[in-house]
Scaffold this motif. Structure first.
Motif, mmCIF file in Angstrom:
data_model
loop_
_atom_site.group_PDB
_atom_site.id
_atom_site.type_symbol
_atom_site.label_atom_id
_atom_site.label_comp_id
_atom_site.label_asym_id
_atom_site.label_seq_id
_atom_site.Cartn_x
_atom_site.Cartn_y
_atom_site.Cartn_z
ATOM 1 N N VAL A 1 -7.283 8.347 -1.025
ATOM 2 C CA VAL A 1 -6.436 8.381 0.132
ATOM 3 C C VAL A 1 -6.103 6.323 0.432
ATOM 4 C CG1 VAL A 1 -7.345 7.982 2.261
ATOM 5 C CG2 VAL A 1 -7.619 9.473 1.386
ATOM 6 N N ALA A 2 -5.030 6.185 0.789
ATOM 7 C CA ALA A 2 -4.699 4.617 0.955
ATOM 8 C C ALA A 2 -3.823 4.112 2.641
ATOM 9 C CB ALA A 2 -2.423 5.169 0.387
ATOM 10 N N VAL A 3 -5.044 3.865 2.808
ATOM 11 C CA VAL A 3 -5.002 2.322 3.855
ATOM 12 C C VAL A 3 -5.203 1.162 3.901
ATOM 13 C CG1 VAL A 3 -7.398 3.997 5.078
ATOM 14 C CG2 VAL A 3 -8.002 2.461 3.245
ATOM 15 N N VAL A 4 -5.043 0.329 4.929
ATOM 16 C CA VAL A 4 -4.595 -1.289 4.357
ATOM 17 C C VAL A 4 -5.915 -1.557 4.932
ATOM 18 C CG1 VAL A 4 -2.604 -2.675 4.843
ATOM 19 C CG2 VAL A 4 -2.296 -0.635 5.207
ATOM 20 N N PRO A 5 -6.293 -2.796 3.729
ATOM 21 C CA PRO A 5 -7.706 -3.734 4.136
ATOM 22 C C PRO A 5 -7.418 -4.257 5.457
ATOM 23 C CG PRO A 5 -6.613 -3.999 2.777
ATOM 24 C CD PRO A 5 -6.184 -2.637 2.872
ATOM 25 N N GLY A 6 -8.734 -4.801 5.888
ATOM 26 C CA GLY A 6 -8.346 -5.991 6.904
ATOM 27 C C GLY A 6 -7.940 -7.165 6.928
ATOM 28 N N GLU A 7 -7.936 -7.580 5.347
ATOM 29 C CA GLU A 7 -7.602 -8.755 5.412
ATOM 30 C C GLU A 7 -5.707 -8.916 5.244
ATOM 31 O OE1 GLU A 7 -11.517 -8.170 2.129
ATOM 32 O OE2 GLU A 7 -9.451 -7.044 4.119
ATOM 33 N N ALA A 8 -5.141 -7.979 5.546
ATOM 34 C CA ALA A 8 -4.245 -8.021 5.483
ATOM 35 C C ALA A 8 -3.794 -8.600 6.797
ATOM 36 C CB ALA A 8 -3.016 -6.344 5.511
ATOM 37 N N GLY B 1 -13.475 -6.384 6.969
ATOM 38 C CA GLY B 1 -14.050 -5.843 7.654
ATOM 39 C C GLY B 1 -13.478 -4.794 8.596
ATOM 40 N N TYR B 2 -12.425 -3.821 7.795
ATOM 41 C CA TYR B 2 -11.912 -3.362 9.254
ATOM 42 C C TYR B 2 -10.946 -2.854 8.521
ATOM 43 C CZ TYR B 2 -13.421 -6.559 12.684
ATOM 44 O OH TYR B 2 -14.364 -7.044 13.181
ATOM 45 N N LEU B 3 -10.473 -2.006 8.495
ATOM 46 C CA LEU B 3 -9.124 -0.517 7.722
ATOM 47 C C LEU B 3 -8.404 -0.373 8.769
ATOM 48 C CD1 LEU B 3 -11.662 1.470 6.018
ATOM 49 C CD2 LEU B 3 -9.884 -0.654 4.952
ATOM 50 N N ARG B 4 -7.454 -0.731 8.861
ATOM 51 C CA ARG B 4 -5.739 0.225 9.314
ATOM 52 C C ARG B 4 -5.294 1.568 8.859
ATOM 53 N NH1 ARG B 4 0.420 -1.693 10.300
ATOM 54 N NH2 ARG B 4 0.275 0.288 8.717
ATOM 55 N N LEU B 5 -5.554 2.145 10.072
ATOM 56 C CA LEU B 5 -4.844 4.134 9.538
ATOM 57 C C LEU B 5 -3.682 4.251 10.269
ATOM 58 C CD1 LEU B 5 -7.945 4.112 8.998
ATOM 59 C CD2 LEU B 5 -7.545 6.140 7.795
ATOM 60 N N SER B 6 -2.758 4.192 9.904
ATOM 61 C CA SER B 6 -1.865 5.275 10.585
ATOM 62 C C SER B 6 -1.285 6.704 10.940
ATOM 63 C CB SER B 6 0.051 4.886 9.807
ATOM 64 O OG SER B 6 0.940 5.502 10.909
ATOM 65 N N TYR B 7 -1.587 7.070 12.040
ATOM 66 C CA TYR B 7 -1.435 8.538 12.112
ATOM 67 C C TYR B 7 -0.231 8.486 12.679
ATOM 68 C CZ TYR B 7 -2.451 6.840 17.090
ATOM 69 O OH TYR B 7 -2.087 5.973 18.208
ATOM 70 N N ALA B 8 1.099 8.515 12.267
ATOM 71 C CA ALA B 8 2.614 8.697 11.974
ATOM 72 C C ALA B 8 2.504 9.596 11.584
ATOM 73 C CB ALA B 8 3.229 7.365 12.263
ATOM 74 N N VAL C 1 0.817 -1.811 -0.009
ATOM 75 C CA VAL C 1 -0.250 -0.289 -0.469
ATOM 76 C C VAL C 1 0.659 1.197 -0.309
ATOM 77 C CG1 VAL C 1 -1.388 1.485 1.079
ATOM 78 C CG2 VAL C 1 -2.169 -0.729 1.510
ATOM 79 N N ASP C 2 2.320 0.791 0.959
ATOM 80 C CA ASP C 2 3.068 2.446 0.749
ATOM 81 C C ASP C 2 3.381 2.596 -0.381
ATOM 82 O OD1 ASP C 2 4.309 4.492 2.442
ATOM 83 O OD2 ASP C 2 6.152 3.622 2.145
ATOM 84 N N ALA C 3 3.808 1.943 -0.921
ATOM 85 C CA ALA C 3 4.621 1.660 -1.969
ATOM 86 C C ALA C 3 3.968 2.652 -3.163
ATOM 87 C CB ALA C 3 5.078 0.150 -2.826
ATOM 88 N N LYS C 4 2.534 1.474 -3.222
ATOM 89 C CA LYS C 4 1.581 2.389 -4.360
ATOM 90 C C LYS C 4 1.330 4.073 -3.826
ATOM 91 C CE LYS C 4 -2.639 1.284 -6.393
ATOM 92 N NZ LYS C 4 -4.339 0.070 -6.791
ATOM 93 N N ALA C 5 1.278 4.406 -3.278
ATOM 94 C CA ALA C 5 0.509 5.904 -2.506
ATOM 95 C C ALA C 5 1.803 6.251 -3.051
ATOM 96 C CB ALA C 5 0.096 5.724 -0.963
ATOM 97 N N LYS C 6 3.602 6.096 -2.997
ATOM 98 C CA LYS C 6 4.466 6.728 -3.314
ATOM 99 C C LYS C 6 4.543 6.762 -5.135
ATOM 100 C CE LYS C 6 6.597 5.997 0.902
ATOM 101 N NZ LYS C 6 8.023 5.317 1.855
ATOM 102 N N VAL D 1 -1.682 11.100 -3.134
ATOM 103 C CA VAL D 1 -2.453 10.592 -3.097
ATOM 104 C C VAL D 1 -1.592 10.803 -1.307
ATOM 105 C CG1 VAL D 1 -2.050 8.599 -1.857
ATOM 106 C CG2 VAL D 1 -2.581 9.499 -4.137
ATOM 107 N N ILE D 2 -2.901 10.869 0.039
ATOM 108 C CA ILE D 2 -2.123 10.721 1.136
ATOM 109 C C ILE D 2 -2.070 9.030 1.446
ATOM 110 C CG2 ILE D 2 -3.259 11.616 3.073
ATOM 111 C CD1 ILE D 2 -2.775 13.605 2.052
ATOM 112 N N GLY D 3 -0.960 8.984 2.744
ATOM 113 C CA GLY D 3 -1.254 7.385 2.853
ATOM 114 C C GLY D 3 -1.414 7.655 3.800
ATOM 115 N N PHE D 4 -1.986 6.772 4.830
ATOM 116 C CA PHE D 4 -2.130 6.279 6.042
ATOM 117 C C PHE D 4 -2.014 4.756 6.055
ATOM 118 C CE2 PHE D 4 -6.430 9.541 6.170
ATOM 119 C CZ PHE D 4 -5.290 10.210 6.602
#
Length: 411
Positions: A371-378, A383-390, A31-36, A45-48
């Motif tokens: 907006v790039a987020v990581v799906p729960g399947e990872a 059913g979930y999304l992970r978002l980094s607030y770093a 996800v990070d690579a695709k966002a970059k 793109v905003i990468g979470f």
């Protein structure tokens, strides 16, 4: 069998080994690579996705690396298990932060925390050995277990229990093949932090069942709301020498690119893992090791300053996410991630598109609002999304604003 038959058999063999071909790509890095890549193409793109502090590595650490690079002795091979001064400093730091007394011979310095994860499981597991993996989990854990020949056994805890597994759940997942319990607090991806009593209860249960505990403490300094970090190694002394502590400088000191981690464990296990590393990579680069020495033996002033920013971003993100109809996000008390429950949004229409999984929803969010987020399947179930607030405050506000507008358009 003739030569022609032999050639045919060889031609039919897979080009890539089944063991390696079965590894899932790191979803967070993907996800990070695709966002970059999209950013490089001029897309806003905003990468979470990546768990990477936006702060530079503190100056005193960088200066230590510069000084080391000028010393010819660091231009040479060094011990595969780590520089002696760094191993001593890690032992002292482990006592300071985890309350766990170890000898430098119980420390192995690794190429980032991921190598410590893999080498721990590779040194502990035989084919078919099972590892209890509290779920949601960091994406690398099950892959490292499988690479080592082990079998990850998921034990899921949802938002209704704060993403914290219980002893009863672990007991229900126990089989005669269970050898290891993986324990992570604070957690990636959920930010959940176990209370001291829960840590002790889980540790004592593992000890009573004769299990090893591999505990990842890389987010130890990132807790909020007065919630303390508790090391299972000291909370449950009955574990004895069947506990392995994983850690590194990446998250605490904004040193993700320096690639220095470590494992702390009983001498026989550390010796075995060091032998493995001697054939895999030899020593970690000496200059980053000296930077890590400055980090772990220095003050936590810069860390505390970063933590203030993370806390501010945490509160802003959780408040915004919980303001979206159909999104539930428990307040994380550690690390720098929010783990949002979006199950109520699946099967509903966004701009005429109806995502059935969180992976489809994440792809749609990237396509429609960049907006790039990581799906729960990872990390386990859909059913979930992970978002980094770093990431920075401005990017966070922009990204969450886009999510509110887009997810609020659901029909």
């Amino acid at each position: 069998m003739n030569a022609t038959t032999d050639d045919s058999i060889r031609a039919a063999l897979p080009r890539i080994s089944r063991r390696i071909d079965s590894i899932a790509e790191s979803a967070t890095l993907a996800v990070d690579a695709k966002a970059k890549a999209l950013k490089a193409a001029g897309r806003p793109v905003i990468g979470f996705g990546a768990g990477e502090p936006d702060f530079p590595t503190p100056d005193y650490i960088v200066e230590a690396a510069i000084a080391a690079a000028r010393q010819p002795r660091f231009h040479r091979y060094s011990p595969a298990g780590g520089l002696p001064d760094l191993k001593q400093a890690i032992a002292e730091k482990t006592l300071r932060d985890s309350g766990y007394a170890v000898d430098p011979a119980q420390v192995l310095v690794t190429n980032g925390g991921k190598q410590a994860v893999y080498e721990s499981f590779a040194s502990l597991l035989d084919p078919g050995d099972e590892v209890l993996v509290p779920t949601p989990f960091w994406t690398t854990y099950p892959e490292a277990i499988r690479l080592a020949g082990g079998v990850p056994v998921e034990v899921f805890a949802g938002p209704e229990q704060g993403y914290l597994v219980t002893v009863d759940q672990l007991e229900a997942a126990l089989t005669p093949r269970t050898k290891v319990l993986l324990f992570v607090s604070p957690s990636n991806p959920t930010g959940a932090v176990y209370a001291a009593d829960a840590v002790r209860e889980i540790g004592e249960w593992a000890a009573a069942r004769g299990l090893w505990v591999v505990t990842d403490e890389i987010y130890e300094h990132l807790t909020y709301d007065g919630v303390p970090f508790t090391s299972i190694a000291t909370a449950a002394p009955s574990l004895g020498d069947r506990v392995v502590i994983l850690n590194g400088v990446a998250k605490t000191y904004a040193m993700t690119g320096w690639r220095v981690g470590w494992m702390v464990g009983p001498k026989d296990l550390v010796k075995a893992a060091t032998n493995l590393q001697s054939h895999a990579t030899s020593n970690v680069s000496n200059v980053p090791q000296m930077a890590a020495l400055a980090a772990v033996s220095g003050p936590l002033t810069a860390v505390d300053a970063m933590k203030v920013a993370f806390d501010r971003r945490r509160r802003a993100m959780v408040s915004a996410l919980n303001g979206i109809d159909g999104v539930e996000c428990p307040t994380p008390h550690g690390a720098f991630y929010a783990y949002a429950d979006v199950r109520a949004l699946l099967g509903r229409s966004f701009d005429g598109v109806t995502p059935a999984t969180s992976a489809e929803l994440a792809a749609l969010i990237l396509e429609k609002v960049e907006v790039a987020v990581v799906p729960g399947e990872a990390f386990g179930p859909s059913g979930y999304l992970r978002l980094s607030y770093a990431l920075g405050d401005e990017d966070l506000a922009t990204g969450v604003g886009r999510l509110q507008e887009f997810l609020g358009s659901v029909r």
